[in-house]
Scaffold this motif. Structure first.
Motif, PDB file in Angstrom:
ATOM      1  N   LEU A  14       0.860  -1.187   0.000  1.00 21.00           N
ATOM      2  CA  LEU A  14       0.000   0.000   0.000  1.00 21.00           C
ATOM      3  C   LEU A  14       0.888   1.225   0.000  1.00 21.00           C
ATOM      4  O   LEU A  14       1.543   1.509   0.995  1.00 21.00           O
ATOM      5  CB  LEU A  14      -0.834   0.016   1.277  1.00 21.00           C
ATOM      6  CG  LEU A  14      -2.219  -0.589   1.275  1.00 21.00           C
ATOM      7  CD1 LEU A  14      -2.754  -0.608   2.681  1.00 21.00           C
ATOM      8  CD2 LEU A  14      -3.136   0.181   0.368  1.00 21.00           C
ATOM      9  N   SER A  43      -4.821  -8.453  15.217  1.00 23.16           N
ATOM     10  CA  SER A  43      -5.277  -7.342  14.394  1.00 23.16           C
ATOM     11  C   SER A  43      -4.122  -6.750  13.593  1.00 23.16           C
ATOM     12  O   SER A  43      -3.025  -6.582  14.112  1.00 23.16           O
ATOM     13  CB  SER A  43      -5.863  -6.280  15.326  1.00 23.16           C
ATOM     14  OG  SER A  43      -6.510  -5.318  14.588  1.00 23.16           O
ATOM     15  N   GLY A  44      -4.408  -6.469  12.338  1.00 25.14           N
ATOM     16  CA  GLY A  44      -3.391  -5.851  11.505  1.00 25.14           C
ATOM     17  C   GLY A  44      -2.388  -6.811  10.919  1.00 25.14           C
ATOM     18  O   GLY A  44      -1.414  -6.396  10.292  1.00 25.14           O
TER      19      GLY A  44
END
Ligand SMILES: Nc1ncnc2c1ncn2[C@@H]1O[C@H](COP(=O)(O)OP(=O)(O)OP(=O)(O)O)[C@@H](O)[C@H]1O
Ligand SMILES: Nc1ncnc2c1ncn2[C@@H]1O[C@H](COP(=O)(O)OP(=O)(O)OP(=O)(O)O)[C@@H](O)[C@H]1O
Ligand SMILES: [Mg+2]
Ligand SMILES: [Mg+2]
Ligand code: NI
Lengths: 605, 303, 305, 482
Positions: A14, A43-44
């Motif tokens: 990204l 998470s992540g």
């Protein structure tokens, strides 16, 4: 016959202004027809990104790349976007998402949303589509399916919406179903139903399924194969029982130790030190190395190979043989602390909310609390459990004196709470909230946040304040240098510690914690639960702990109160309620809680 | 291994993160629109500040025999008057330069008054809700239902025009935007846990509003302020254009446009020049507002 | 539903009375209409005659309640200037203003919505930047200045359009453009933000996962949701145009309510101003109600009880 | 537009009421000239009373006047005018219940009007009044008997839109505030006008009017600002005409001390200083232009009795400063100066006063506000103008400004008596000397600072022939195509 899905070396980057995030790195997965692949990770860690890359639903600027990407022998990489959306997204791969509340278009009927995919592709006639939709709704367990077709999403509950999502995805008979945290937002009882449903459907239709979850127990129960992700990489994968019962990678091992297990005697949790890695620059060596207790020189020099382990599963580590974990369970420090008198008692509390459903519509009354009585004794940890909307938070606010009940009385230190001056009350009991992001004022530095309760009490001497803040930081084990940081510079776990520090700075006798860990990853949850244990041992804190997680109750509570629809349905010592629940609802709750059927010995192996 | 210990490596990684203020500054400085807007505003503010040094003439000094001279590039111009003269033979450039003072004073003054009213009402309505909210909502509806320009005209009419009256009236008529935004923001913040934490620590509503809520409204207020700055400047010029704004001979761009209007077909610069000044100032304010909004909104550029 | 409309209607009336009371007090404290009616070379006895003729020598509360009593029976009084019932006067002028407001709205929609949609679909592209440029500029150009420039341009330099009057549709082109331009920024920005937000919503992701993309995705799934807030703003803007076109109407000599309001204020024609402000307030609240009803029709989540 | 013989005139002021008996503004006089006839006319050149509807008059005694009428005067609906109609008109207006704007003018001197025979009416005056014939010529438009009583109810608006007058044009259609269409009335008793149709359009904005003029949409506009008139007149698109105007501009000073009993303006030296400070020549030349001239009298030089030999204060800022110093204001003083029209001139005055040290706070307001503030005695100095209703007689300006009226800030009771005494006599010589003395006093005491006379600027289409009259009243009925 080829595998249903084969992905090799998937990477997703990204571009951000100034740098690039490597959110998925070198991920390879494969899946057979009729099988379930579970992807777990904190998470992540890149779980969703991997799935979205497969569905071509990545954010606009993201770049995905893979060496193989085959579905049923078809090379997906050769399809252009147009053909992909026509042929693959929908008819071949279906996807359901975590947020059932927002994943349906609020302005169209269920019927329209269910049928449009098939209609626009011209697969079925109008009548047939309708028939099929109703059948599927019936199949996923929606009552009165024909009537629902003309209803709008907001007229359904969260669990029902998730069922509609599933039915809608099945309309096009996909061969692969991706479920990205399909039950995270739901209550445990509903969660179990949905997962059962997905399991059944997969078996019926011989679909392949990718089940993404951060809940290791869910994945352990429902998958054939498991991939563990960390920092954008798969660090361990293989058959479910192998990976989760006998984890080989130090990270997976640590993770297992960090989770409270319903089946084992409660003990200190194994928290993983440090925080998740930054994804900005790919590390040269092992991604887990900075937090690994087996770190060696060569960990940081080169990326370790995927290593085979007992044939069924493989892991990415420099250690040729998986480390063995210490077997002994460290007992809780606060176990067996004495329990004293009632300090907060609530008697016959009723709380009625009046709401309007529509603009100027008729008033509706919600009985959030129905004749609730409860008492909190000095030195004990009382757990309050119940499904969403059962009135737990409402009760907490009343006990804190933040809200007035419609009727009933709260006594604090043997006086009606209304008679206590706000400062007196504040000095006695302090709250800790669920969301560490909203519980700290983003515009204030930590020092100000923590000192605030003292200032409100009238303390003006900056030296005293400084010292008190310093001590509070020590108690929650946060370094002093964070004093001048802003909340946005902290991780979720650190924020929750700040919230606890703020609550403790006035040295209260009691804490009321409203789901203090449910927004946190398991490794961070372990830190917080351990901290609560420490505080109890060191300061004799009284604690009311609201949670929906049975394992947490098991881990930390002395006593438990079960609520349903605003009523207390069961109350008793924690271990007794967990082992021999007397109420049906409690029994359901316990049955639905996902768990590892493991023994202490297994974990230690 | 002590499990509650935080590894230092992780903490150090976080300490390199920027404070919110630093991030804000960094994003500001990389936002082209904001930089252009801020540049425009700064330039105009400097011109206003140093008007006496910059203006080649006294903006009030008339030479009736040298009326309506064209700017330097047109035929029949007088090099002494770079942008020509107005209907009383006063130097147009000097008047334009002094006009910045009027516009900026009124813009800032009115935006401040609007801010005071709007933020106060908005925070009260958002924080206390119930009957207070209803009353303030009614006030808001009534205000919105009043045709603002008409009301302003009527008010100026009553009190008699002067720069302070115009500031007051434009300010009094432009608080709704502040109110709407701060009201909903306050409602949102009020429901956040840090407010509950403060209340649980014994904070009074006043303390909560000052210490917890207002600092979080700050960035939104600034954004509205810049927009309202532009709106107030335009409102003043509209009033002056209609003849109920700034008193002559004070140089106001709106007034200058109104005065030049009669001759606009033969001496278009009389209308065009102050129009451009007005445009630049307002566009500066709006670009700044857009920039600030982009920067303060979490998703980056997204109004 | 009916109850809701009735309540909102009550609110409208309340607002209208509050507003008209404010206007009444302001105007009466502000000016003595007798002077305004009498004109420049009026002698004091003329002023006195006029004052007696219009009953302006009565105390304020008497006059207000007199007016109020009239309003309750549907009589808004008689204009000091026009010597006819204000209601008739307003009705006469309303059609020009309606024509202007609707054509301005048409211009706004024609420019703002496509521009906003294009910008939203290509965020950060040159189209987006251009659209924002248009919005920011349109916000910064004073309405009256745009009007004058349009007159210079199309009335004098390229005389292709009439610049004053309200006889044919061609007369409305310039004023509609000028008035419409003032709403473009708000509507365009809202369309853009709305669409960007909707395009990022979870249900759009669901639709993508079902295999929708491009125009069908936009049309079937995004537009309706994105237009919800736009409709409210359009209604409010339209409401404002009914009363707020003072400058445009006077620059282009359109004989509508805006000009009537301007002249009535300058001339202290209190009955006319009163009724206009009353009507504007009602229109404003009514447009809001309309927006609510439209939104409720489009958005099933909003149900009016 | 010559092609369809229609003169299209533009007016900025809204035309709302066609009945001049119920209006005052200048626009309405212009229209009344077209639609109505009066008993007498005043010759604009000579100021002589001319016959119109009346053929002659005779003073029976000082307070009785007989007027004989023509027998061929037709109303627009075809009926013939009779003595009854005339008597009705005057008696109605003079009666309190008419509430006519002309009532004040008439009630001052008229007792009643009586019909003598079919062609003669008799005016009974309450007192001697020298301007009777002027008032008959200017103010009262003749109506059919019973006009203002409709179905037994008083209807003061009876003629406001469907006007039935006796003038050279009759109303075809009238949309108040928008458009008035007139057509030549063939039954008119006097000389038939040349142009068949006249359309009067309301265009409130001068800029728009001008655009219309350039694009050929209108043929005639008036009250044109000088600059515009000059610029547009210089093009082939329009002709600039500049005619005389009886209107004069002046500054009224609060010598009586209404605003401040000991204020600087109560000192004659200060008032003289102000007179010296103003460069009225330049203002007249550059700001008003055309035939405008600086004046030094409190009346228009063309008016009867306006004696030009009174003291003139030349433009001399030095002298002004000296006078101020002498009066005890060497550093000037703050002065609130009100104005409501001719903004450039008001600003020029302010600038000139600033130049001699007076700190001027210019209050440029709407006329109504000024009138109101003046009535409340809150105005120390204002820029006023007066058009004398087109009457070329000092009486038309002196009475209103120096006798009992809120416009009189002189506080000079003797002056007031003097001026009123001029109206007690029909002897023109006596009047002349009275006004001469009064004008002299005003100048010596510097109650005013007279500024300039006005010029009427017109723009007409190039093919329109529009003759100008020295009294400054535009008479559209006299125009013709070139
Ligand atoms: N639109 C985006 N822009 C920038 N970064 C993003 C975006 N979406 C995700 N990320 C980042 O990509 C990384 C991987 O995100 P992903 O959503 O795949 O995680 P996850 O494993 O699904 O986590 P969770 O359990 O929270 O859903 C995270 O660090 C996240 O911050
Ligand atoms: N301020 C309020 N106004 C109206 N209804 C409310 C209010 N607060 C709570 N409720 C309602 O009261 C009920 C109990 O809410 P509460 O937040 O106490 O539940 P909970 O057990 O904490 O749920 P969760 O696990 O989701 O946090 C819910 O039905 C909720 O909708
Ligand atoms: Mg995810
Ligand atoms: Mg809760
Ligand atoms: Ni260890």
């Amino acid at each position: 016959m080829s595998k249903l899905l084969e992905i090799n070396n998937l990477s997703v980057t990204l571009p951000l202004p100034g740098n690039t995030l490597h959110v998925v790195r070198d991920v390879s997965i494969s899946l057979e027809r009729g099988q379930t692949l579970g992807i777990v990770g904190e998470s992540g860690s890149g779980k969703s990104m991997s799935a979205l890359a497969l569905m071509r639903l990545l954010p606009r600027s993201a770049i995905a790349d893979a060496t193989t990407m085959q579905l049923d022998g078809l090379d997906l990489r050769t399809l252009d976007d147009r053909n992909f959306t026509r042929q693959i997204a929908g008819p071949q791969i279906g996807m359901i998402f975590q947020e059932p509340m927002t994943s349906l278009n609020p302005v169209y009927t269920i019927g329209r949303q269910m049928t449009e995919g098939a209609v626009s592709r011209g697969l079925l006639s109008g009548k047939q589509v309708e028939r099929k939709a109703i059948d599927l709704l019936e199949r996923v367990g929606i009552p009165d399916p024909a009537g629902r077709m003309s209803q709008f999403p907001h007229q359904l509950s969260g669990g029902q919406r998730q069922r509609v999502m599933i039915a809608m995805t099945l309309m096009l008979d996909p061969t692969l179903l991706i479920a990205d945290e399909p039950t995270t937002a739901l209550d445990v009882t509903v969660q179990a139903q949905i997962l059962d449903l997905l399991d059944d459907l997969r078996r019926e239709r011989q679909m392949g399924m990718i089940l993404i979850s951060h809940d290791l127990a869910v994945v352990a129960e429902r998958s054939d194969d498991v991939a563990v992700m960390y920092g954008g990489e798969i660090i361990e994968r293989g058959d479910a029982s192998g990976v989760l019962r006998a984890p080989a990678h130090p990270y997976t091992q640590s993770l297992m130790l960090a989770i409270p297990h319903l089946g084992m005697a409660p003990g200190r949790l194994g928290a993983i030190p440090g925080t998740v890695p930054s994804l900005v620059s790919p590390p040269k060596g092992c991604i887990f190395a900075p937090r690994c207790s087996y770190r060696r020189e060569d960990c940081t020099t080169a990326r370790p190979q995927m290593r085979d382990h007992d044939g069924q599963h493989s892991y990415r580590c420099v250690l040729e043989t998986p480390p063995t974990r210490h077997a002994e369970v460290i007992p809780l420090r606060a176990a067996g602390t004495p329990v004293g008198q009632d300090v907060i008692t609530a008697t016959n509390i009723n709380q009625v909310f009046e709401t309007r459903k529509a603009l100027f519509g008729a008033k509706r009354q919600i009985q959030a609390l129905d004749d609730v009585s409860l008492s909190l004794k000095r030195g004990e940890t009382l757990a309050l459990i119940g499904e969403s909307g059962s009135g737990k938070s409402t009760l907490a606010r009343i006990l804190l004196g933040l809200a007035q009940p419609t009727s009933g009385q709260v006594r604090m230190l043997d006086r009606p709470v209304a008679e206590l001056a706000p400062q007196e009350r504040a000095a006695f009991v302090q709250p800790i909230f669920q969301d560490p992001y909203s519980s700290l004022n983003p515009r204030r530095r930590l020092a100000e946040i923590i000192a605030r309760p003292l200032q409100l009490r009238g303390e003006k001497d900056s030296k005293v304040l400084k010292q008190a803040v310093g001590e509070a930081l020590d108690i929650v084990r946060l370094p002093q240098r964070l004093l001048h940081a802003y909340p946005s510079q902290l991780s979720g776990g650190q924020r929750q510690r700040v919230a606890i520090a703020r609550a403790l700075v006035t040295r209260p006798a009691a804490l009321i914690c409203d789901e203090p860990t449910s927004a946190l990853d398991v490794s961070v949850q372990a830190q917080i639960l351990n901290l609560l244990d420490d505080l109890k041992a060191e300061m004799g804190l009284t604690c009311l702990l609201i949670t929906h997680d049975m394992a947490v109750v098991h881990q930390i509570a002395d006593r438990v109160v079960v609520m349903l629809n605003g009523k207390v349905v069961e109350e008793g010592p924690a271990q007794q309620v967990l082992k021999t629940p007397t109420n049906d609802y409690t029994r359901n709750l316990l049955a639905a809680a996902p768990r590892f059927e493991m023994t202490n010995a297994e974990v230690a192996s | 291994m002590t499990d509650t210990q935080i590894s230092t490596t992780g903490v150090e990684a976080e300490m390199t993160l920027l404070t919110p203020r630093q991030i804000f500054r960094k994003r500001l400085l990389s936002h082209t629109g904001f930089l252009i807007g801020a540049g425009l505003i700064a330039t105009i503010a400097l011109i206003a500040l140093f008007a006496p040094l910059l203006a080649p003439h006294d903006p009030y000094a008339q030479t009736l025999s040298a009326r309506m001279l064209p700017p330097i590039w047109a035929e029949g111009s007088n090099p002494d008057y770079l942008l020509g003269t107005d209907q009383n033979g006063r130097d147009y450039l000097s008047r334009l330069i002094y006009g910045t003072r009027v516009s900026i004073t009124i813009g800032i003054g009115a935006a401040c008054i609007g801010m005071l009213i709007g933020v106060t009402l908005g925070v009260l309505a958002g924080y206390f809700g119930g009957i207070v909210d209803h009353a303030i909502s009614f006030l808001l509806t009534a205000q919105l239902a009043l045709p603002g320009l008409l009301l302003a005209m009527a008010l100026v009419f009553i009190i008699g025009p002067s720069i302070w009256v115009v500031i007051g009236i434009v300010g009094i008529l432009h608080w709704t935007y502040y109110l709407v935004v701060t009201r909903s923001a306050t409602q949102r913040i009020r429901s956040l846990d840090f407010v509950a934490a403060a209340v649980a620590s014994g904070a009074t509503p006043r303390q909560v509003i000052w210490h917890e809520i207002l600092p979080n409204l700050f960035s939104q207020i600034i954004v509205i302020f810049t927009f309202e700055l532009g709106i107030a400047i335009l409102a003043e010029s509209s009033l002056s254009f209609l003849g109920v704004g700034i008193q002559p001979p004070t140089p106001s761009w709106g007034l200058m446009i109104a005065e030049g209007k009669q001759a606009m077909f033969y001496r278009p610069w009389l209308v065009v020049l102050p129009g451009i000044c007005l445009f630049l100032l307002v566009i500066g304010a709006n670009l700044m507002g857009d920039g600030l909004r982009d920067i303060t909104s979490p998703e980056g550029r997204n109004e | 539903m009916l109850k809701y409309i009735a309540l909102r209607g009550l609110l409208a009336v309340l607002v209208a009375f509050t507003v008209s009371l404010a206007a009444f007090l302001l105007l009466n404290v502000a000016t003595d209409p007798a002077y305004a009616i009498a004109g420049e070379d009026a002698t004091p006895d003329v002023v006195e005659t006029i004052r007696a003729r219009y009953g302006l020598n009565r105390p304020l509360p008497v006059r207000y309640f007199d007016w109020l009593g009239g309003v309750l029976t549907g009589d808004f009084g008689e204009s000091y200037y026009w010597h006819k019932p204000v209601a008739e006067l307003v009705a006469d002028r309303a059609d020009e203003t309606l024509k202007l407001a609707f054509s301005a709205m048409f211009v706004t929609i024609l420019i703002a919505i496509p521009l906003g949609a294009l910008a939203a679909l290509n965020p950060n592209s040159w189209i987006d930047r251009m659209a924002l440029g248009v919005a920011v500029s349109a916000q910064a150009v004073p309405n009256f200045w745009l009007g004058l420039i349009m007159i210079i341009l199309f009335g004098v330099m390229f005389p292709i359009l009439p610049v004053s009057g309200d006889d044919t549709w061609r007369h409305f082109v310039l004023p509609a453009f000028v008035l419409g331009a003032s709403s473009v920024p708000a509507v365009m920005r809202l369309t853009r933000t709305g669409l960007i937000e909707v395009m990022g919503a979870d249900y759009i992701r669901t639709a993508r996962a079902k295999g929708f993309r491009g125009w069908p995705l936009l049309r079937r799934h995004a537009l309706r949701n994105a237009l919800l807030p736009v409709i409210s703003v359009l209604a409010v803007q339209l409401g404002q145009k009914f009363g707020g076109s003072v400058i445009t109407e006077s620059i282009f000599a359109i004989n509508g309510l805006g000009r009537l309001a301007l002249e009535s204020i300058l001339g202290a024609d209190i009955p006319t101003v009163q009724m206009l402000i009353f009507v504007f307030a009602i229109v404003f609240v009514a447009m809001n109600l309309l927006a609510d009803i439209l939104n409720a029709a489009i958005d099933p989540r909003i149900r009016i009880g | 537009d010559r092609s369809n013989d229609t003169l299209r005139a533009a007016m900025a002021e809204e035309i709302l009421n066609l009945d001049y008996n119920y209006t005052t503004k200048r626009e309405y006089i212009i229209l009344a000239q077209l639609t109505d006839a009066t008993l007498f006319d005043i010759d604009p050149e000579t100021q002589q009373v001319m016959p119109s509807v009346a053929t002659g008059y005779e003073f029976v005694d000082e307070t009785t006047l007989d007027v004989t009428l023509r027998d061929d005067v037709q109303f627009h609906d075809g009926t013939l005018l009779t003595a009854e109609d005339v008597a009705y008109t005057f008696n109605w207006i003079a009666s309190g219940e008419s509430e006519s704007n002309a009532n004040g003018v008439l009630a001052r001197w008229l007792d009643n009007v009586e019909v003598i025979d079919g062609q003669t009416v008799r005016f009974h005056l309450t007192s001697i009044y020298p301007l009777v014939l002027r008032d008959l010529a200017n103010r009262i438009m003749l109506r059919k008997a019973g006009t203002y009583t409709v179905d037994g109810q008083i209807d003061r608006d009876a003629m406001s839109s469907d006007l039935i007058g006796t003038g050279p044009y009759r109303v075809v259609s009238f949309e108040p505030g928008t458009e008035l269409v007139l057509e030549r009335f063939d039954g008119f008793f006097g000389d038939a006008p040349e142009i068949q149709n006249i359309v009067v359009r309301n265009i409130p904005d001068v800029g728009t009017q001008q655009a219309e003029m350039m694009s050929g949409g209108i043929d005639w506009m008036f009250k044109v600002p000088l600059d515009l008139a000059q610029s547009l007149g210089a093009t082939p698109l329009a002709t600039h005409l500049s005619g005389a105007d009886l209107r004069v501009g002046f500054i009224v000073l609060d010598a009586a001390g209404h605003t401040d009993p000991d204020g600087p303006l109560t000192n004659v030296l200060v008032r003289r200083a102000i007179n010296h400070a103003l460069n009225t020549e330049e203002m007249a030349q550059y700001l008003i232009g055309g035939s405008a001239e600086a004046i030094h009298t409190a009346c228009h030089p063309a008016q009867f009795g306006c004696d030009q030999s009174s003291t003139a204060y030349e433009y001399n800022p030095e002298r002004a400063r000296e006078l101020l110093a002498e009066a005890g204001y060497p550093d000037g003083f703050p002065l609130e100066f009100w104005a409501y029209r001719d903004k450039p001139a008001a600003e020029a005055v302010a600038a000139d006063l600033e130049a001699v040290g007076i700190d001027v706070d210019l209050r440029y307001v709407k006329l109504e506000s000024l009138n109101q503030a003046r009535a409340a005695r809150d105005i120390p100095a204002y820029f006023g103008t007066w058009g004398s209703g087109g009457t070329a007689d000092t009486a038309a300006i002196a009475r209103i400004h120096f006798s009992e009226s809120d416009r009189n800030l002189s506080g000079d009771a003797e002056l007031q008596d003097l001026i009123l005494s001029a109206e007690q006599t029909n002897d023109q010589d006596e009047r002349l000397s009275i006004y001469s003395e009064a004008i002299g006093t005003i100048a010596d005491e510097a109650y005013w600072a007279p500024l300039f006379s006005y010029s009427a600027n017109y723009l007409t289409s190039p093919d329109l022939n529009f003759p100008l009259d020295p009294d400054g009243l535009p008479r559209l009925q006299n125009s013709s195509w070139k």
